[in-house]
Design a protein around this motif. Sequence first.
Motif, PDB file in Angstrom:
ATOM      1  N   LEU A  49      35.047  11.332  51.899  1.00 39.39           N
ATOM      2  CA  LEU A  49      35.505  12.722  51.891  1.00 39.39           C
ATOM      3  C   LEU A  49      34.504  13.632  51.191  1.00 39.39           C
ATOM      4  O   LEU A  49      33.822  13.232  50.254  1.00 39.39           O
ATOM      5  N   THR A  50      34.468  14.873  51.629  1.00 37.74           N
ATOM      6  CA  THR A  50      33.742  15.894  50.888  1.00 37.74           C
ATOM      7  C   THR A  50      34.671  16.413  49.791  1.00 37.74           C
ATOM      8  O   THR A  50      35.899  16.254  49.883  1.00 37.74           O
ATOM      9  N   PRO A  51      34.141  17.039  48.754  1.00 33.68           N
ATOM     10  CA  PRO A  51      35.019  17.610  47.728  1.00 33.68           C
ATOM     11  C   PRO A  51      36.016  18.612  48.309  1.00 33.68           C
ATOM     12  O   PRO A  51      37.178  18.645  47.895  1.00 33.68           O
ATOM     13  N   GLY A  52      35.591  19.406  49.276  1.00 33.77           N
ATOM     14  CA  GLY A  52      36.493  20.369  49.907  1.00 33.77           C
ATOM     15  C   GLY A  52      37.623  19.695  50.654  1.00 33.77           C
ATOM     16  O   GLY A  52      38.775  20.160  50.612  1.00 33.77           O
ATOM     17  N   GLU A  53      37.326  18.608  51.345  1.00 34.85           N
ATOM     18  CA  GLU A  53      38.376  17.870  52.062  1.00 34.85           C
ATOM     19  C   GLU A  53      39.385  17.276  51.086  1.00 34.85           C
ATOM     20  O   GLU A  53      40.593  17.335  51.318  1.00 34.85           O
ATOM     21  N   LEU A  54      38.881  16.736  49.972  1.00 33.93           N
ATOM     22  CA  LEU A  54      39.777  16.157  48.971  1.00 33.93           C
ATOM     23  C   LEU A  54      40.662  17.239  48.361  1.00 33.93           C
ATOM     24  O   LEU A  54      41.872  17.046  48.197  1.00 33.93           O
ATOM     25  N   GLN A  55      40.093  18.396  48.063  1.00 35.34           N
ATOM     26  CA  GLN A  55      40.888  19.505  47.515  1.00 35.34           C
ATOM     27  C   GLN A  55      41.982  19.913  48.491  1.00 35.34           C
ATOM     28  O   GLN A  55      43.119  20.152  48.097  1.00 35.34           O
ATOM     29  N   THR A  56      41.648  20.006  49.766  1.00 34.85           N
ATOM     30  CA  THR A  56      42.638  20.386  50.777  1.00 34.85           C
ATOM     31  C   THR A  56      43.747  19.348  50.859  1.00 34.85           C
ATOM     32  O   THR A  56      44.932  19.695  50.913  1.00 34.85           O
ATOM     33  N   MET A  57      43.389  18.081  50.843  1.00 34.66           N
ATOM     34  CA  MET A  57      44.394  17.020  50.922  1.00 34.66           C
ATOM     35  C   MET A  57      45.316  17.015  49.702  1.00 34.66           C
ATOM     36  O   MET A  57      46.485  16.651  49.812  1.00 34.66           O
ATOM     37  N   LEU A  58      44.795  17.449  48.566  1.00 32.21           N
ATOM     38  CA  LEU A  58      45.588  17.489  47.341  1.00 32.21           C
ATOM     39  C   LEU A  58      46.378  18.786  47.205  1.00 32.21           C
ATOM     40  O   LEU A  58      47.106  18.972  46.244  1.00 32.21           O
ATOM     41  N   GLY A  59      46.227  19.681  48.181  1.00 27.62           N
ATOM     42  CA  GLY A  59      47.027  20.894  48.191  1.00 27.62           C
ATOM     43  C   GLY A  59      46.395  22.091  47.515  1.00 27.62           C
ATOM     44  O   GLY A  59      47.055  23.106  47.332  1.00 27.62           O
ATOM     45  N   ALA A  60      45.135  22.006  47.140  1.00 30.73           N
ATOM     46  CA  ALA A  60      44.482  23.149  46.508  1.00 30.73           C
ATOM     47  C   ALA A  60      44.339  24.282  47.514  1.00 30.73           C
ATOM     48  O   ALA A  60      44.052  24.058  48.686  1.00 30.73           O
ATOM     49  N   GLY A  61      44.573  25.490  47.047  1.00 33.25           N
ATOM     50  CA  GLY A  61      44.407  26.644  47.911  1.00 33.25           C
ATOM     51  C   GLY A  61      45.578  26.939  48.817  1.00 33.25           C
ATOM     52  O   GLY A  61      45.479  27.789  49.690  1.00 33.25           O
ATOM     53  N   THR A  62      46.686  26.238  48.609  1.00 32.28           N
ATOM     54  CA  THR A  62      47.827  26.487  49.481  1.00 32.28           C
ATOM     55  C   THR A  62      48.768  27.542  48.931  1.00 32.28           C
ATOM     56  O   THR A  62      49.658  27.984  49.632  1.00 32.28           O
ATOM     57  N   GLY A  63      48.572  27.909  47.691  1.00 36.42           N
ATOM     58  CA  GLY A  63      49.428  28.933  47.109  1.00 36.42           C
ATOM     59  C   GLY A  63      49.056  30.314  47.612  1.00 36.42           C
ATOM     60  O   GLY A  63      47.961  30.542  48.103  1.00 36.42           O
ATOM     61  N   THR A  64      49.977  31.229  47.501  1.00 33.21           N
ATOM     62  CA  THR A  64      49.691  32.590  47.908  1.00 33.21           C
ATOM     63  C   THR A  64      49.227  33.379  46.696  1.00 33.21           C
ATOM     64  O   THR A  64      49.605  33.097  45.562  1.00 33.21           O
ATOM     65  N   LYS A  65      48.407  34.365  46.959  1.00 33.01           N
ATOM     66  CA  LYS A  65      47.912  35.209  45.890  1.00 33.01           C
ATOM     67  C   LYS A  65      49.007  36.182  45.471  1.00 33.01           C
ATOM     68  O   LYS A  65      49.832  36.577  46.292  1.00 33.01           O
ATOM     69  N   PRO A  66      48.997  36.592  44.220  1.00 34.06           N
ATOM     70  CA  PRO A  66      50.019  37.542  43.777  1.00 34.06           C
ATOM     71  C   PRO A  66      49.828  38.905  44.444  1.00 34.06           C
ATOM     72  O   PRO A  66      48.718  39.272  44.816  1.00 34.06           O
ATOM     73  N   LEU A  67      50.910  39.611  44.577  1.00 36.49           N
ATOM     74  CA  LEU A  67      50.867  40.950  45.149  1.00 36.49           C
ATOM     75  C   LEU A  67      50.336  41.901  44.083  1.00 36.49           C
ATOM     76  O   LEU A  67      50.934  42.059  43.019  1.00 36.49           O
ATOM     77  N   LEU A  68      49.201  42.514  44.378  1.00 32.62           N
ATOM     78  CA  LEU A  68      48.606  43.461  43.451  1.00 32.62           C
ATOM     79  C   LEU A  68      49.043  44.876  43.789  1.00 32.62           C
ATOM     80  O   LEU A  68      49.703  45.119  44.800  1.00 32.62           O
ATOM     81  N   ARG A  69      48.679  45.817  42.937  1.00 35.28           N
ATOM     82  CA  ARG A  69      49.125  47.202  43.085  1.00 35.28           C
ATOM     83  C   ARG A  69      48.781  47.771  44.457  1.00 35.28           C
ATOM     84  O   ARG A  69      49.616  48.416  45.092  1.00 35.28           O
ATOM     85  N   GLY A  70      47.571  47.553  44.938  1.00 34.42           N
ATOM     86  CA  GLY A  70      47.173  48.073  46.251  1.00 34.42           C
ATOM     87  C   GLY A  70      48.046  47.530  47.372  1.00 34.42           C
ATOM     88  O   GLY A  70      48.420  48.262  48.297  1.00 34.42           O
ATOM     89  N   GLY A  71      48.385  46.263  47.302  1.00 34.09           N
ATOM     90  CA  GLY A  71      49.253  45.665  48.306  1.00 34.09           C
ATOM     91  C   GLY A  71      50.657  46.229  48.255  1.00 34.09           C
ATOM     92  O   GLY A  71      51.281  46.480  49.289  1.00 34.09           O
ATOM     93  N   LEU A  72      51.161  46.443  47.040  1.00 33.18           N
ATOM     94  CA  LEU A  72      52.486  47.025  46.883  1.00 33.18           C
ATOM     95  C   LEU A  72      52.512  48.449  47.425  1.00 33.18           C
ATOM     96  O   LEU A  72      53.443  48.832  48.132  1.00 33.18           O
ATOM     97  N   GLU A  73      51.489  49.223  47.114  1.00 32.77           N
ATOM     98  CA  GLU A  73      51.434  50.599  47.616  1.00 32.77           C
ATOM     99  C   GLU A  73      51.366  50.631  49.139  1.00 32.77           C
ATOM    100  O   GLU A  73      51.989  51.480  49.782  1.00 32.77           O
ATOM    101  N   ALA A  74      50.635  49.712  49.742  1.00 35.72           N
ATOM    102  CA  ALA A  74      50.561  49.650  51.209  1.00 35.72           C
ATOM    103  C   ALA A  74      51.925  49.312  51.802  1.00 35.72           C
ATOM    104  O   ALA A  74      52.331  49.894  52.816  1.00 35.72           O
ATOM    105  N   LEU A  75      52.645  48.374  51.191  1.00 37.11           N
ATOM    106  CA  LEU A  75      53.986  48.031  51.673  1.00 37.11           C
ATOM    107  C   LEU A  75      54.943  49.206  51.516  1.00 37.11           C
ATOM    108  O   LEU A  75      55.762  49.478  52.399  1.00 37.11           O
ATOM    109  N   MET A  76      54.857  49.903  50.400  1.00 35.91           N
ATOM    110  CA  MET A  76      55.736  51.054  50.168  1.00 35.91           C
ATOM    111  C   MET A  76      55.463  52.163  51.172  1.00 35.91           C
ATOM    112  O   MET A  76      56.393  52.839  51.627  1.00 35.91           O
TER     113      MET A  76
END
Length: 70
Positions: free
Chosen positions: A28-55
């Motif tokens: 495996l490459t390090p990136g493949e191992l990270q993906t298999m272990l679930g790294a990067g699957t979380g969502t980023k927090p909603l920041l002010r700009g994103g909230l303003e766009a939704l509003m």
Amino acid sequence: MSAAFDWPALMRAGLHVLRLTPREFWALTPGELQTMLGAGTGTKPLLRGGLEALMAAYPDKRKDKDDAGR
């Protein structure tokens, strides 16, 4: 040897958690191992700009008299 990698922890995760064979683990490459272990699957927090766009896209509506019974 680089201090950035905790090889014993990575090997435990690959061999025991993912149940990979040593051959599969080392292929495996390090990136493949990270993906298999679930790294990067979380969502980023909603920041002010994103909230303003939704509003702006979905503004609050005041209830009219016609909407009161619905």
